[in-house]
Write a protein that holds these residues in place. Sequence first.
Motif, short mmCIF file in Angstrom:
data_model
loop_
_atom_site.label_atom_id
_atom_site.label_comp_id
_atom_site.label_asym_id
_atom_site.label_seq_id
_atom_site.Cartn_x
_atom_site.Cartn_y
_atom_site.Cartn_z
N SER A 46 0.83 -1.20 0.00
CA SER A 46 0.00 0.00 0.00
C SER A 46 0.87 1.24 0.00
CB SER A 46 -0.93 0.04 1.22
OG SER A 46 -1.65 1.26 1.25
N CYS A 47 0.73 2.03 -1.06
CA CYS A 47 1.40 3.33 -1.13
C CYS A 47 0.39 4.46 -0.99
CB CYS A 47 2.17 3.46 -2.44
SG CYS A 47 3.56 2.32 -2.54
N ASP A 48 -0.82 4.11 -0.55
CA ASP A 48 -1.83 5.12 -0.27
C ASP A 48 -1.57 5.80 1.07
OD1 ASP A 48 -3.86 4.60 -2.50
OD2 ASP A 48 -3.62 2.61 -1.62
N ASN A 49 -0.69 5.21 1.88
CA ASN A 49 -0.39 5.78 3.19
C ASN A 49 1.05 6.28 3.24
OD1 ASN A 49 1.22 3.43 3.74
ND2 ASN A 49 -0.64 2.35 4.37
N ALA A 50 1.35 7.01 4.31
CA ALA A 50 2.64 7.70 4.41
C ALA A 50 3.82 6.73 4.42
CB ALA A 50 2.66 8.58 5.66
N ILE A 51 3.74 5.67 5.21
CA ILE A 51 4.89 4.77 5.32
C ILE A 51 5.09 4.01 4.02
CG2 ILE A 51 3.52 2.90 6.37
CD1 ILE A 51 6.10 2.19 7.97
N GLY A 52 4.01 3.60 3.37
CA GLY A 52 4.16 2.85 2.12
C GLY A 52 4.76 3.68 1.01
N SER A 104 -5.91 2.08 11.43
CA SER A 104 -5.80 2.38 12.85
C SER A 104 -6.97 3.27 13.26
CB SER A 104 -4.48 3.09 13.15
OG SER A 104 -4.47 3.59 14.47
N TYR A 105 -7.64 2.88 14.36
CA TYR A 105 -8.68 3.70 14.96
C TYR A 105 -8.38 3.84 16.44
CZ TYR A 105 -11.27 2.62 10.67
OH TYR A 105 -11.65 2.48 9.36
N ARG A 106 -8.41 5.06 16.93
CA ARG A 106 -8.13 5.31 18.35
C ARG A 106 -9.43 5.67 19.06
NH1 ARG A 106 -3.38 6.85 21.22
NH2 ARG A 106 -2.23 7.02 19.24
N GLY A 107 -9.61 5.11 20.24
CA GLY A 107 -10.80 5.43 21.04
C GLY A 107 -10.95 4.46 22.19
N LEU A 151 3.46 7.07 15.86
CA LEU A 151 2.02 6.92 16.02
C LEU A 151 1.40 6.27 14.79
CD1 LEU A 151 1.15 10.40 17.57
CD2 LEU A 151 1.44 8.23 18.79
N PRO A 152 0.50 5.31 14.99
CA PRO A 152 -0.15 4.68 13.83
C PRO A 152 -0.94 5.67 12.99
CG PRO A 152 -1.21 4.01 15.89
CD PRO A 152 0.05 4.72 16.26
N GLU A 153 -1.44 6.75 13.62
CA GLU A 153 -2.15 7.77 12.86
C GLU A 153 -1.24 8.40 11.80
OE1 GLU A 153 -4.10 7.94 16.99
OE2 GLU A 153 -2.15 7.50 16.14
N LEU A 154 0.07 8.44 12.08
CA LEU A 154 1.02 8.96 11.10
C LEU A 154 1.41 7.88 10.09
CD1 LEU A 154 3.38 11.17 13.28
CD2 LEU A 154 1.96 11.93 11.39
N LEU A 155 1.66 6.67 10.59
CA LEU A 155 2.07 5.58 9.69
C LEU A 155 1.07 5.41 8.55
CD1 LEU A 155 3.19 2.76 12.16
CD2 LEU A 155 4.67 4.11 10.68
#
Length: 317
Positions: free
Chosen positions: A54-60, A153-156, A245-249
């Motif tokens: 996945s290159c849709d996200n920052a780390i990919g 990732s979902y935080r709550g 943070l997974p929100e950044l990854l």
Amino acid sequence: MDEQTALVLALQLVALFSIAGALLLYLLCKIRAGGGSDLSETAPGAGKPVLVTSCDNAIGLQIALHLANRGFRVFAGLRDGASSGSSDDSVSSRVIRAWQKHRESVQGQGALVALPLDVTREDLLHEAVDIIRAHLPAGEDGIWAVVNTSGLSYRGRLDQQDIAHWDAMLKTNVVGILRTARKFQNLLRNAGGRIVTLGATENLGSGLVAYAASRYAVEGASKALRQELSPMGVKVVTVKPQGILPELLFSTPKLKDKQGQQETSVEIGGSLEFQPLVLSKRALQILDVALTAKCPKTDYNLQEKVWCKPFHMFNVV
């Protein structure tokens, strides 16, 4: 030879051996430091095919560009984009097209090929195998590595989260890796390749119970995959982006306006910048080792602080 002459000669010999010893120690230290500072450009794996799921996200996206610049032939999975001729206008697609256009004007071994891929869809995984095979040189039918960067990732608080979010995380973060491993194991076996997964990290704050469960499940699955695929010559390596943070990854890359920025990129008919960058230079070097070491460790810790500087790319297309 009198006693005084012998003493002078002895002192000269001691001084000579001391200088030689110091010089040898200095050279050994330089060699050791140089060997650990970066990966050799001719390291095993350079120029070989690698899939980043996945290159849709920052780390990919960051990993795909890094490996392409290192000389690998990178297949970049995109949920909404297919190829350089795609109408998809996401930031990731634009950055990839910009890299491809720039590479046409320079000498380089690396390549970057976008393909449609969603690890939760069996049809797209099957199609990705066919696309990769079609792009391999004649006589080759193997892939060096599959880097699993797909993730949610979902935080709550546990009592306030939607259970549908748990299902989505498990489907993407865990089952997606198993689907990908099953679909690509033959290509990996043919090349003696490896699977790279993202493991769990510590001290990321509260509200990540379900996410942490999915990441520890990935580590367990990776261990079991390692045992099952080892007889085929396929390695399984887990990297842990400690402290990120997974929100950044798994954030969606965004274009950065250069106005007001102190740093400027080298302009080649206009420049393209995106953020965030989540892996530091040192973390990328550790990833290089995980991808190219002849006998990689089972786990690598990318214990680096988050870098959120914009990444400078090339022509906007």
